[in-house]
Design an enzyme around this catalytic site. Sequence first.
Site, PDB file in Angstrom:
ATOM      1  N   CYS A   1       0.849  -1.189   0.000  1.00 56.04           N
ATOM      2  CA  CYS A   1       0.000   0.000   0.000  1.00 56.04           C
ATOM      3  C   CYS A   1       0.885   1.239   0.000  1.00 56.04           C
ATOM      4  O   CYS A   1       1.854   1.300   0.761  1.00 56.04           O
ATOM      5  CB  CYS A   1      -0.895  -0.018   1.239  1.00 56.04           C
TER       6      CYS A   1
ATOM      7  N   HIS B   1     -10.151   1.267   2.013  1.00 54.86           N
ATOM      8  CA  HIS B   1      -9.637   2.586   2.420  1.00 54.86           C
ATOM      9  C   HIS B   1     -10.790   3.556   2.705  1.00 54.86           C
ATOM     10  O   HIS B   1     -10.693   4.408   3.582  1.00 54.86           O
ATOM     11  CB  HIS B   1      -8.780   3.198   1.306  1.00 54.86           C
TER      12      HIS B   1
ATOM     13  N   HIS C   1      -9.158  -3.850  -1.849  1.00 55.09           N
ATOM     14  CA  HIS C   1      -8.164  -3.079  -1.085  1.00 55.09           C
ATOM     15  C   HIS C   1      -8.541  -1.595  -1.080  1.00 55.09           C
ATOM     16  O   HIS C   1      -8.539  -0.952  -0.017  1.00 55.09           O
ATOM     17  CB  HIS C   1      -6.779  -3.295  -1.726  1.00 55.09           C
ATOM     18  N   GLU C   2      -8.875  -1.056  -2.248  1.00 59.58           N
ATOM     19  CA  GLU C   2      -9.138   0.395  -2.351  1.00 59.58           C
ATOM     20  C   GLU C   2     -10.458   0.794  -1.675  1.00 59.58           C
ATOM     21  O   GLU C   2     -10.522   1.831  -1.033  1.00 59.58           O
ATOM     22  CB  GLU C   2      -9.130   0.854  -3.820  1.00 59.58           C
TER      23      GLU C   2
HETATM   24 ZN   LIG Z   1      -3.743   1.026   0.034  1.00 56.54          ZN
END
Ligand SMILES: [Zn+2]
Length: 203
Positions: A138, A185, A181-182
């Site tokens: 990341c 966030h 993953h995004e």
């Molecule tokens: Zn990330």
Amino acid sequence: MRYSLTLMALLALVLGCSEAGGPSLTRAEKALIEGSGPVMRVLTIADKDDSLFLREQSRDFSDKDLKSNNFQTLATKMVTTVTDPSEDGVGIAGPQVGVARRIVAVQRFDKEGDPFEVYPNIRIESLGGEVVSGQEGCLSVPGLRGSVPRHTWIVVSWKDPSTLQTVRDTVEGFTAVIFQHETDHLDGILYTDKADSLYTYSY
Ligand SMILES: [Zn+2]
């Protein structure tokens, strides 16, 4: 008490009706978007304030903001930032550039030419298939990599900024991992929260 609660509910309803989608971009958000160079500063957990910001819940864009130059500028700068040689990532989310809004840029390895595409007001609607662990890193967590269990396919929805219609897509494989993953966030979740192992990594 009863009266004030009713009044607050009514006020929330009125505010909600006046603004399709999320609340308008703040002056500070606009200043950050317009004031930065083409490559935006990427927040990292190495900085205390950044670290706290990365844990915030991101909000949707209003319809009006999706049609604005501010939105287009942010979308362009996020792609420029993630593809800059200093970052060289495969995805980036709004909070990582200091904008706690539901927006991600994802490299579509499942499409011809592996283009980067930007998705506002994105959500994962369903997760399916097997859960498989794979390596992740990341831009906001420098010097670390980890093995993270993710679903092999997902259905995502987002709002098309030109038509303001909700669009859906089924995504599989590594691109589905990037989406997971995004979008994490946007809920203040880092991959390190979900990793089954972590190891240091020097670039
Ligand atoms: Zn990330």
